[in-house]
Design an enzyme around this catalytic site. Structure first.
Site, PDB file in Angstrom:
ATOM      1  CE  LYS B 203      24.353 112.520   9.783  1.00  0.00           C
ATOM      2  NZ  LYS B 203      23.496 111.824   8.799  1.00  0.00           N
ATOM      3  CD  GLU B 245      20.262 113.784   9.114  1.00  0.00           C
ATOM      4  OE1 GLU B 245      20.496 114.118   7.948  1.00  0.00           O
ATOM      5  OE2 GLU B 245      20.649 112.722   9.612  1.00  0.00           O
ATOM      6  CE  LYS B 246      14.718 112.810  17.676  1.00  0.00           C
ATOM      7  NZ  LYS B 246      14.715 113.449  19.001  1.00  0.00           N
ATOM      8  CE1 TYR B 247      23.384 109.198  16.452  1.00  0.00           C
ATOM      9  CE2 TYR B 247      22.431 108.846  18.622  1.00  0.00           C
ATOM     10  CZ  TYR B 247      23.314 108.477  17.635  1.00  0.00           C
ATOM     11  OH  TYR B 247      24.137 107.394  17.811  1.00  0.00           O
ATOM     12  CG  HIS B 253      25.750 102.123   8.367  1.00  0.00           C
ATOM     13  ND1 HIS B 253      26.295 103.388   8.329  1.00  0.00           N
ATOM     14  CD2 HIS B 253      25.928 101.609   7.131  1.00  0.00           C
ATOM     15  CE1 HIS B 253      26.779 103.616   7.119  1.00  0.00           C
ATOM     16  NE2 HIS B 253      26.579 102.545   6.375  1.00  0.00           N
ATOM     17  CE  LYS B 282      30.193 102.311   6.630  1.00  0.00           C
ATOM     18  NZ  LYS B 282      30.133 102.602   5.190  1.00  0.00           N
ATOM     19  NE  ARG B 337      34.042 107.082  -0.457  1.00  0.00           N
ATOM     20  CZ  ARG B 337      33.668 106.339   0.579  1.00  0.00           C
ATOM     21  NH1 ARG B 337      33.771 105.043   0.531  1.00  0.00           N
ATOM     22  NH2 ARG B 337      33.177 106.881   1.672  1.00  0.00           N
ATOM     23  CB  VAL B 340      36.615 100.076   2.781  1.00  0.00           C
ATOM     24  CG1 VAL B 340      37.498  99.045   3.466  1.00  0.00           C
ATOM     25  CG2 VAL B 340      37.306 101.430   2.762  1.00  0.00           C
ATOM     26  NE  ARG B 383      36.182  98.776   6.835  1.00  0.00           N
ATOM     27  CZ  ARG B 383      35.889 100.009   6.469  1.00  0.00           C
ATOM     28  NH1 ARG B 383      36.686 101.006   6.818  1.00  0.00           N
ATOM     29  NH2 ARG B 383      34.796 100.251   5.767  1.00  0.00           N
TER      30      ARG B 383
END
Lengths: 175, 544
Positions: B203, B245-247, B253, B282, B337, B340, B383
């Protein structure tokens, strides 16, 4: 010749996935499903633009592209590509197809407009199917363009840090 | 109509405030109860807000600002001189002759100058662009402009994923195993990956929005993926540093909306389920999530509040978690922030998040305690992007020739596009957000299915056929989908009902006859609507 045209009794619409739909002439404004005939109407109004009315539902429809007997139709937001053939042209096409040799070259085009971030292969390099060739950035995302075939890179047109349009030639691979 | 006085007064154009259409639910709506007597009438210091953004979020912010009787300034660019968001503004700053190489919405100095020149005393950054730029927030403060968002310190700490990880670790928030800090090269990445076991995810330290992220499943892929992730991170965030990071395989999510004020109060507004993603982007979000019960919601919500408090967070923010199949959850990141997908939370809580952001920036105390927040009903957001679902969601920019959205009671539409607008390649591909409510999840899905058939967009291809498939999919309906749903559970990305292809074939045949066989029977008698030749369907037929 007008007389020849009158002799055509059937037309075939061949989809890009090789499905064949046949329609007899003169073309009816109904489609038969099982034992019933259903009306197909092509209409247009202010609010919806062009649409097809079928079984009491409106489906948006647009002609996206066309050339000779090839048509791309956007129907309910999905595009379909058809070539329309007469019984004669269909026969000719079959003959031509059986005579055509194997494809020797795979041409990789930009699938979308964007910017080339990186070119990962050089001319002369051998690539395997699934290997990334080019990184193309379009609308926030970096996309890896992957080789669809095993082969040798014959030509590299893509250059890093240049913008490309959809369908621009990027790479040619010799099979 | 007053002209704004300024150095280049002629550049400003005062426009009439348009009539308000969609009225966001105010805090006084259902779902939230508070004691009117305890309400303190705060003086609104914010008089005029510069919207440092475009598109639907600019329109969305201006809607709430109008309701609050606050004026807005929008920036006109050469790329989109006729954009819809401009018509919602009280003041338009014409920046279309800007010769700078930096797009204005990324140009900090320029935006500050515009705010000062147009006498705005606050800036709302929206999402994307400079929304999570600590330097921008600081620059606003330095110029005595109110930044409608969190403190520069909170933005910086949460924006840097390695610092955020350390803060989360210190706050006792569960996290996936990974590198202590940033990693220097692929060799170090491979060493860590060996220790924690593949698959791992690389990441971007300064990342967000799915960029600079790559999953590595075996050691052989590490070098390639490391380089791609690092390059992407540098390009997108001006910072090539990455960590490993470990996936977590097949997670959901789940993210929590939080609200904090400048007095130290922080609450959460429940979760959003955002597992329907493609390449970490997303596509559909809902609130609440059917994967959470009250107990888990409280546990995760408390953790979200805790991490926000650790950075003295104020304004609206989002704490993202991954939830595995055993209901273990792991902190992923915090977005500092407005998101969306904020409308789904607004629908189930009855709160207007933009209003809350403005009030918090105004220095007001949160008027709600955690116990005031009750989730009611179900909301789903689709979306609708200008993307070609038949070509792996490739962007399909172009002119929107016509746009018709449903107006039913159960639908809310947030958009920055109208008939005649263009989706330009230099920005994201969003056309509109179709937000649908229902009394429960089943009802919301039913409504969503109906609403999707009422959306008419002509000019570009859209993600509509994908959503039509999704609402009919068993795994979506029963809620067992994970972030790998699109990649693993779908054979094709679109839905077409039986006979649609045949009808299209019929039309192609009809066109062929008209063009080649001069058949007059084309112009049949239509009852309603115009009599038309199919050949006129499209004024500009493109050639293959």
């Amino acid at each position: 010749m007008a007389n020849d045209k009158l002799q055509i009794k059937k037309l075939y619409a061949l989809s890009s996935e090789n499905r064949k739909f046949s329609f007899s002439l003169p073309l009816k404004h109904t489609i038969r499903i099982g034992k019933r005939e259903y009306d197909v109407k092509l209409k247009a109004d202010e609010k919806y633009g062009t649409y097809i009315l079928w079984k009491n539902r409106k489906y948006p429809v647009e002609i996206v592209r066309s050339s000779q007997n090839k048509y791309e139709i956007l129907f309910n937001d999905i595009s379909y590509i058809f070539t329309v053939e007469t019984p004669f042209s269909l026969k000719r096409k079959k003959v031509l197809n059986s005579n055509r040799g194997k494809i020797e070259k795979e041409i990789i085009k930009a699938p979308m407009p964007g910017k080339i971030i990186d070119v990962l292969v050089r001319e002369g390099a051998t690539v395997l199917r699934g290997e990334p060739l080019v990184i193309l950035e379009a609308m926030k995302m970096q996309n890896e363009i992957i080789s669809p075939v095993n082969g040798t890179i014959e030509k590299v047109t893509a250059k890093p840090n240049t913008n490309v349009m959809k369908d621009d030639l990027l790479i040619e691979i010799k099979l | 109509m007053n002209e704004v006085k300024g150095g280049r007064g002629a550049k400003h154009l005062r426009v009439r405030t348009p009539p308000l259409e969609l009225v966001p639910q105010s805090g006084r709506g259902r779902g939230v109860k508070h004691n009117e007597k305890l309400m303190i009438i705060d003086v609104m210091k914010i008089k005029r807000i510069l919207i440092a953004n475009r598109g639907e979020i600019a329109v969305r912010i201006m809607k709430t600002a109008h309701l609050m009787k606050i004026e807005t300034v929008a920036v006109k660019t050469a790329v989109e001189p006729k954009a819809m968001y401009l018509s919602s503004a009280d003041v338009i700053y014409d920046n279309s002759d800007d010769a700078s190489e930096i797009p204005v919405f990324l140009n900090i100095e320029k935006l500050i100058a515009i705010a000062l020149e147009t006498h705005a005393n606050a800036i709302h950054p929206g999402y994307g662009f400079l929304a999570e730029n600590a330097y921008f927030a600081q620059k606003c403060i330095d110029n005595k402009l109110i930044f409608i968002g969190p403190s520069p310190d909170a933005i910086y700490k949460m924006g840097n994923k390695t610092i955020a990880r350390k803060i989360a670790l210190a706050s006792g928030i569960p996290m996936a195993m990974g590198s202590e800090g940033n990693i220097a090269n692929e060799v170090e990445a491979a060493t860590i990956a060996e220790k924690i076991g593949y698959p791992v995810i690389i990441k971007a330290a300064s990342g967000g929005g799915g960029r600079g992220m790559r999953i590595v499943r075996k050691a052989e892929e590490m070098e390639k993926m490391f380089i791609i992730a690092s390059k992407e991170a540098e390009k997108a965030f001006n910072d090539p540093s990455v960590f490993v990071e470990k996936y977590i395989e097949n997670p959901k999510h789940i993210e929590f909306q939080i609200l904090g004020d400048t007095k130290g109060n922080v609450i959460h507004l429940g979760e959003r389920e955002c597992s329907i993603q493609r390449k970490h982007q997303k596509l559909l979000e809902e609130a609440p999530s059917c994967a959470l019960d009250e107990k888990l919601r409280k546990k995760m919500g408390d953790m979200a509040v805790q991490i926000a408090k650790a950075v003295d967070y104020h304004s609206a923010g989002t704490v993202e978690f991954l939830l595995d199949s055993e209901k273990n959850f792991y902190f992923m990141e915090m977005n500092t922030r407005i998101q969306v997908e904020h409308p789904v939370t607004e629908i189930v809580t009855g709160l207007d998040l933009i209003e809350q952001q403005i009030r918090i920036a105004n220095g007001e105390e949160l008027k709600y305690k955690q116990s005031d927040i009750k989730l009611k009903g179900w909301a789903i957001e689709c979306r609708i992007n200008a993307e070609d679902v038949q070509a792996g969601f490739a962007p399909d920019p172009g002119k929107i020739e016509s746009l018709n959205m449903p107006t039913d009671q159960y639908v809310r539409v947030d958009t920055g596009v109208q008939s005649g607008s263009s989706i330009v390649a230099s920005y994201d591909s969003m056309i509109a957000k179709l937000i649908v409510k229902g009394k429960d999840r089943k009802d919301a899905i039913k409504n969503c299915k109906m609403a999707l058939d009422k959306v008419w967009i002509k000019g570009t291809k859209t993600t509509l056929p994908f959503f039509r498939l999704l609402v009919r999919h068993q795994k979506f309906q029963d809620g067992t989908f994970t972030t790998s749903f699109i990649e693993k559970d779908l054979e094709k990305y679109y839905f077409n009902s039986e006979y649609e292809e045949m009808l299209a074939a019929w039309l192609a045949t009809k066109l062929f006859i008209e063009e080649n066989l001069n058949d007059d029977s084309i112009n049949v008698n239509f009852e309603h609507g115009k009599v038309m030749s199919p050949w006129l369907l499209n004024k500009r037929i493109n050639q293959f």
